[in-house]
Design a protein around this motif. Structure first.
Motif, PDB file in Angstrom:
ATOM      1  N   GLY A 109       0.783  -1.232   0.000  1.00  0.00           N
ATOM      2  CA  GLY A 109       0.000   0.000   0.000  1.00  0.00           C
ATOM      3  C   GLY A 109       0.809   1.272   0.000  1.00  0.00           C
ATOM      4  O   GLY A 109       0.305   2.329  -0.380  1.00  0.00           O
ATOM      5  N   TYR A 110       2.070   1.208   0.422  1.00  0.00           N
ATOM      6  CA  TYR A 110       2.842   2.449   0.532  1.00  0.00           C
ATOM      7  C   TYR A 110       3.133   3.072  -0.829  1.00  0.00           C
ATOM      8  O   TYR A 110       3.079   4.291  -0.975  1.00  0.00           O
ATOM      9  CB  TYR A 110       4.163   2.239   1.298  1.00  0.00           C
ATOM     10  CG  TYR A 110       4.923   3.537   1.393  1.00  0.00           C
ATOM     11  CD1 TYR A 110       4.495   4.537   2.257  1.00  0.00           C
ATOM     12  CD2 TYR A 110       6.008   3.809   0.566  1.00  0.00           C
ATOM     13  CE1 TYR A 110       5.136   5.767   2.309  1.00  0.00           C
ATOM     14  CE2 TYR A 110       6.651   5.027   0.610  1.00  0.00           C
ATOM     15  CZ  TYR A 110       6.221   5.995   1.491  1.00  0.00           C
ATOM     16  OH  TYR A 110       6.845   7.218   1.529  1.00  0.00           O
ATOM     17  N   SER A 169       1.401   3.154  -3.476  1.00  0.00           N
ATOM     18  CA  SER A 169       0.239   3.905  -3.969  1.00  0.00           C
ATOM     19  C   SER A 169       0.226   5.296  -3.346  1.00  0.00           C
ATOM     20  O   SER A 169      -0.024   6.293  -4.031  1.00  0.00           O
ATOM     21  CB  SER A 169      -1.063   3.174  -3.628  1.00  0.00           C
ATOM     22  OG  SER A 169      -1.113   1.942  -4.292  1.00  0.00           O
ATOM     23  N   PHE A 170       0.504   5.366  -2.055  1.00  0.00           N
ATOM     24  CA  PHE A 170       0.590   6.660  -1.369  1.00  0.00           C
ATOM     25  C   PHE A 170       1.716   7.503  -1.958  1.00  0.00           C
ATOM     26  O   PHE A 170       1.544   8.691  -2.242  1.00  0.00           O
ATOM     27  CB  PHE A 170       0.820   6.446   0.137  1.00  0.00           C
ATOM     28  CG  PHE A 170       1.267   7.674   0.864  1.00  0.00           C
ATOM     29  CD1 PHE A 170       0.367   8.665   1.209  1.00  0.00           C
ATOM     30  CD2 PHE A 170       2.615   7.850   1.203  1.00  0.00           C
ATOM     31  CE1 PHE A 170       0.789   9.820   1.871  1.00  0.00           C
ATOM     32  CE2 PHE A 170       3.035   8.986   1.855  1.00  0.00           C
ATOM     33  CZ  PHE A 170       2.118   9.973   2.193  1.00  0.00           C
ATOM     34  N   LYS A 186       0.795   8.811  -5.530  1.00  0.00           N
ATOM     35  CA  LYS A 186      -0.220   9.868  -5.451  1.00  0.00           C
ATOM     36  C   LYS A 186       0.398  11.157  -4.914  1.00  0.00           C
ATOM     37  O   LYS A 186       0.174  12.249  -5.456  1.00  0.00           O
ATOM     38  CB  LYS A 186      -1.365   9.414  -4.545  1.00  0.00           C
ATOM     39  CG  LYS A 186      -2.488  10.428  -4.401  1.00  0.00           C
ATOM     40  CD  LYS A 186      -3.578   9.876  -3.494  1.00  0.00           C
ATOM     41  CE  LYS A 186      -4.792  10.749  -3.426  1.00  0.00           C
ATOM     42  NZ  LYS A 186      -4.577  12.105  -3.011  1.00  0.00           N
ATOM     43  N   THR A 187       1.204  11.041  -3.888  1.00  0.00           N
ATOM     44  CA  THR A 187       1.811  12.219  -3.258  1.00  0.00           C
ATOM     45  C   THR A 187       2.763  12.933  -4.206  1.00  0.00           C
ATOM     46  O   THR A 187       2.703  14.155  -4.338  1.00  0.00           O
ATOM     47  CB  THR A 187       2.551  11.807  -1.960  1.00  0.00           C
ATOM     48  OG1 THR A 187       1.613  11.170  -1.090  1.00  0.00           O
ATOM     49  CG2 THR A 187       3.159  13.009  -1.267  1.00  0.00           C
ATOM     50  N   LEU A 237       6.598  12.274   2.402  1.00  0.00           N
ATOM     51  CA  LEU A 237       6.614  10.835   2.125  1.00  0.00           C
ATOM     52  C   LEU A 237       6.980  10.020   3.362  1.00  0.00           C
ATOM     53  O   LEU A 237       6.454   8.920   3.568  1.00  0.00           O
ATOM     54  CB  LEU A 237       7.582  10.537   0.977  1.00  0.00           C
ATOM     55  CG  LEU A 237       7.189  11.121  -0.377  1.00  0.00           C
ATOM     56  CD1 LEU A 237       8.319  10.939  -1.388  1.00  0.00           C
ATOM     57  CD2 LEU A 237       5.900  10.496  -0.889  1.00  0.00           C
ATOM     58  N   GLY A 243       4.066   9.041   5.653  1.00  0.00           N
ATOM     59  CA  GLY A 243       3.043   8.100   5.184  1.00  0.00           C
ATOM     60  C   GLY A 243       2.814   6.997   6.200  1.00  0.00           C
ATOM     61  O   GLY A 243       3.753   6.338   6.641  1.00  0.00           O
ATOM     62  N   ASN A 244       1.556   6.797   6.586  1.00  0.00           N
ATOM     63  CA  ASN A 244       1.282   5.854   7.676  1.00  0.00           C
ATOM     64  C   ASN A 244       1.489   4.395   7.282  1.00  0.00           C
ATOM     65  O   ASN A 244       1.506   3.522   8.139  1.00  0.00           O
ATOM     66  CB  ASN A 244      -0.122   6.075   8.254  1.00  0.00           C
ATOM     67  CG  ASN A 244      -1.223   5.816   7.234  1.00  0.00           C
ATOM     68  OD1 ASN A 244      -0.948   5.524   6.077  1.00  0.00           O
ATOM     69  ND2 ASN A 244      -2.461   5.926   7.673  1.00  0.00           N
TER      70      ASN A 244
END
Length: 195
Positions: free
Chosen positions: A9-10, A12-13, A16-17, A33, A36-37
């Motif tokens: 999932g990271y 994708s973050f 997008k960022t 970045l 990111g959680n």
């Protein structure tokens, strides 16, 4: 844990960022970045932060002059940076003797210069950039901290960009907010980003 599950999932973050980022400050982009959680406290996901932060900052900076003409970076270059850095596994610092954050600086310059194995100057400069970043990260001492390595590598990349291309990007020196977020133990006052 396999690389796919490790940072699930990271990316994708990250994508997008960086596609929405407008800053010319690579450290500012990196700090976003790093917050990111889905980012594990350690691991290969950090490698892409270096390359993409530098690529995005230069893309937002605009056209730059190189020895062979001018160059502007694009979303295609950023996607290539992410692709390349995904190939570098976690723990390369210990397993191969080369931190992926340092390799991220080399990948940035390789993309910027359109380096290939057959090119002289472009290949040489990319390898020298990697060497400089790895030396700076090694000089931080251990145990390894991915956040420290990311920040160190970006600072080296910015200095080399200024030296080689006469491009001066803005850089902020932010205090680390991850001091309790590493399984290796924080270096505390021995880390330049702790103060």
């Amino acid at each position: 844990m396999c690389e796919d599950c490790h940072g699930a999932g990271y990316y994708s973050f990250l994508e997008k960022t960086v596609n929405e980022a407008t800053s010319k400050n690579p450290m500012e982009i990196a700090e976003t970045l790093l917050k990111g959680n889905l980012l594990p406290s350690l691991g290969g996901e950090h490698h892409a932060i270096v390359t993409t932060s530098l690529l995005v900052a230069v893309k937002n900076y605009g056209e730059i002059s190189l020895n062979y003409g001018t160059r502007s970076l694009t979303e295609v270059d950023i996607a290539e940076g992410i692709r390349r850095m995904k190939q570098i596994p976690s723990c390369t610092c210990a397993n191969h003797g080369a931190c992926g954050a340092g390799l991220g600086v080399g990948a940035f310059f390789s993309i910027l210069f359109d380096a290939t194995c057959a090119k002289d100057t472009e290949r040489t400069l990319s390898m020298r950039a990697t060497n400089a970043a790895l030396a700076a990260i090694a000089n931080n001492g251990g145990p390894g901290c991915c956040k420290q390595s990311v920040r160190t590598a970006i600072l080296v990349g910015v200095e080399l960009l200024k030296e080689i291309c006469q491009v001066k990007l803005p850089v902020t020196h932010m205090r680390c907010f991850h001091m309790k977020d590493t399984s290796h133990g924080c270096k505390g006052a021995y880390c330049q980003f702790s103060r």
